[in-house]
Design a protein around this motif. Structure first.
Motif: not given
Lengths: 279, 290
Positions: B123, B226-227, B230, B232-233, B236-237, B250-251, B254, B266
């Motif tokens: 992060i 795979a990373l 999957g 979403f962070f 986004d940032v 997906i997020v 949710l 998913a």
């Protein structure tokens, strides 16, 4: 390969140097910016140097619960670390012999490692929702983190036991050691440095985990989730101070692990073989 | 009789040792993933977010929307670009470490230097690009200071460029480690023999190192795909509102407590990820056949 360095070497070395700058440059920027003066901004130039934003961290923030999240993440990471070491060692020992379902379990662990994290998070979240259970950092989040750390632990144990000679155990057994004595006094001391590696994975991967935690932490956030929330809401360098602090903790954990392994190795070299001393 | 009991006990020991791992993986991985498949057929309402049912509604909505295909295509594009750059950079770094650094302690030291960021926060590492790439960021300040541009470059941040940069920054290490590991296993005598037979440096790279590093490249590929699929962070940032990805969709679902549509998405994401990994493995395989 003992000949003179060609131009290829220097080109590759320069490329490597640039890669290292690329790898560490951004985080160094953040560390510098976290010492912004009280009037300082999110970007350069520096508006004086101060510890203002670190002090801000320890006073109450208008949003979020940094203190609580910090404590929870540390405790969670320690729990994940201990469980990862214990479960991985046991599983590693199991894989030294044949057992029913060994292949299936191995592929399940690998699948758990590479499955997009969000899928696992939705699944655990939905499961708790359907069962009517409360999602907690020490329950659902702990489980979610283990699906990420245990496969790493298992793979490390494979690497360890691939290089482990069974002759040591046979010798111990020939001397009349029981199964437990063999593990306690022969196997564990030999694999101890690798266990520190497993512990390092367990702690740091849990401490920084976001994707698998996203749907399962419940009301009380972990540190990475708190950081994610702060990232969207904060416009002051306080987030950089938090980033500096988190990175420092990770670095301290890495340094502790690396130096422990080095000390262990040095001690072994100094003491050498203790053959015959147990008589 | 005693001997028989002895074997029964010996057989039970590894099973018991593997039990904790199996139990945790079944409870928190196998069960939840199966549940995601089940939930993707569930119904939902605002006040009841999970209504057990068997309806195809979630898939009909998902697969009937043009946006879905555009989002998946965009995610696959980001993934392929990230894969290409992490693979080429990772291979080059691993090659340098394995074959050009001659002292073993230095080799270990430089390898550690590359892996340490793996144990720090992704992060923070993602966020740390913002003060560099932003409109008033360091890169723009530098470019304007030197006089290369007169206006700040806008596409540095909140763009696909930034997202790919973030992925390369975070995930190249997943290529370096397995490729380096494969390279260390290559018998140096093979390289010596090729050199004695008159092979150039490039020929050695092309016909010996590349094929023999394939297992490492395959493992790295699985990780990176795979990373990225999957994620979403980072998207986004660093991508802001401009870059679409499946993980982000997906997020968002949710966030509105729409579990069944998120679960359907998913499931499709997982299938696409697996197909993508298989396809990329083929590419690597075909190269070997040439």
């Amino acid at each position: 390969m003992g000949e003179q360095r060609g131009p290829t070497f220097y080109i590759l070395a320069a490329f490597f140097g640039m890669f290292v700058i690329f790898l560490y440059g951004p985080i160094i920027t953040i560390v510098i910016l976290s010492f912004q003066g009280p009037q300082g901004n999110l970007v350069f130039p520096m508006n004086g140097f101060s510890l203002h934003w670190f002090r801000e961290l320890f006073t109450d923030q208008p949003i979020g619960d940094i203190h609580g999240a910090f404590g929870r993440s540390i405790r969670l990471a320690l729990m994940v670390m201990v469980l990862t070491v214990l479960v991985s060692v046991l599983a590693g020992l199991a894989y030294r012999r044949r057992f029913i379902g060994a292949t299936a379990l191995f592929y399940t662990a690998v699948a758990s490692l590479i499955m997009p994290s969000i899928v696992i998070s939705i699944g655990i979240g939905a499961g708790y929702e359907l069962l009517g259970w409360t999602r907690t950092w020490y329950g659902s989040t702990l489980g979610a983190h283990l699906t990420w750390t245990l496969p790493f632990g298992l793979l490390i144990m494979f690497a360890v036991f691939n290089r482990f000679s069974p002759a040591y155990e046979e010798a111990a057994r020939d001397q009349g050691a029981t199964g437990w004595q063999t593990i306690r006094h022969v196997v564990l001391p030999i694999i101890a440095p690798s266990l520190i590696g497993v512990a390092l994975f367990g702690f740091t991967l849990s401490f920084d985990e976001l994707a698998r935690s996203s749907q399962v932490t419940g009301d009380l956030n972990t540190m990475p989730k708190e950081l994610q929330a702060l990232q969207t809401n904060t416009v002051t360098p306080v987030i950089y101070a938090l980033g500096t602090l988190t990175t420092l903790i990770s670095m301290a954990v890495i340094a502790t692990c690396v130096s422990t392994v080095l000390i262990m190795r040095a001690r072994r070299r100094r003491h050498g073989s203790d053959a015959g001393q147990g008589v | 009789m005693t001997a028989l009991r002895q074997t029964a006990v010996t057989k039970a020991v590894p099973l018991l040792q593997a039990l904790p791992l199996a139990a945790i993986l079944i409870a928190f991985f196998v069960g939840p993933v199966l549940l995601v498949v089940a939930v993707s057929f569930f119904d939902y309402q605002t006040w009841d977010i999970l209504i057990p049912d068997f309806i195809l509604y979630n898939y009909e909505i998902l697969l009937g929307s043009e946006t879905t295909y555009r989002t998946y295509l965009n995610t696959a594009k980001l993934c392929l670009l990230a894969w290409f750059f992490t693979l080429t950079i990772g291979f080059t770094i691993a090659y340098f470490l394995a074959f050009h650094v001659r002292s073993v302690p230095l080799q270990i030291g430089l390898f550690l230097l590359c892996t340490i960021p793996f144990w720090t926060s992704n992060i923070i590492r993602t966020i740390s690009w913002i003060p560099l790439l932003g409109r008033e960021g360091l890169v723009n300040q530098g470019l304007m200071g030197v006089g290369i541009v007169s206006e700040p470059v806008e596409w540095l941040l909140y763009s696909e460029f930034a997202v790919i940069l973030g992925y390369v920054h975070l995930y190249t290490l997943f290529m370096i480690v397995p490729i380096f590991n494969s390279m260390l296993r290559i018998d140096r005598a093979v390289i010596e023999a090729a050199r004695d037979a008159g092979a150039s440096g490039f020929q050695i790279l092309r016909h010996i190192l590349l094929p023999l590093s394939k297992p490492g490249m395959a493992i790295g590929t699985i990780f990176v795909v795979a990373l990225v699929m999957g994620d979403f962070f980072t998207v986004d940032v660093l991508g802001g509102a401009k870059v679409a990805s499946v993980g982000k969709t997906i997020v968002n679902e949710l966030g509105y407590l729409q579990y069944p549509p998120a679960a359907a998405n998913a499931v499709v994401l997982t299938i696409v990820t697996i197909l993508l990994i298989v396809a990329l493995m083929r590419i690597v395989n075909i190269r070997k056949e040439l």
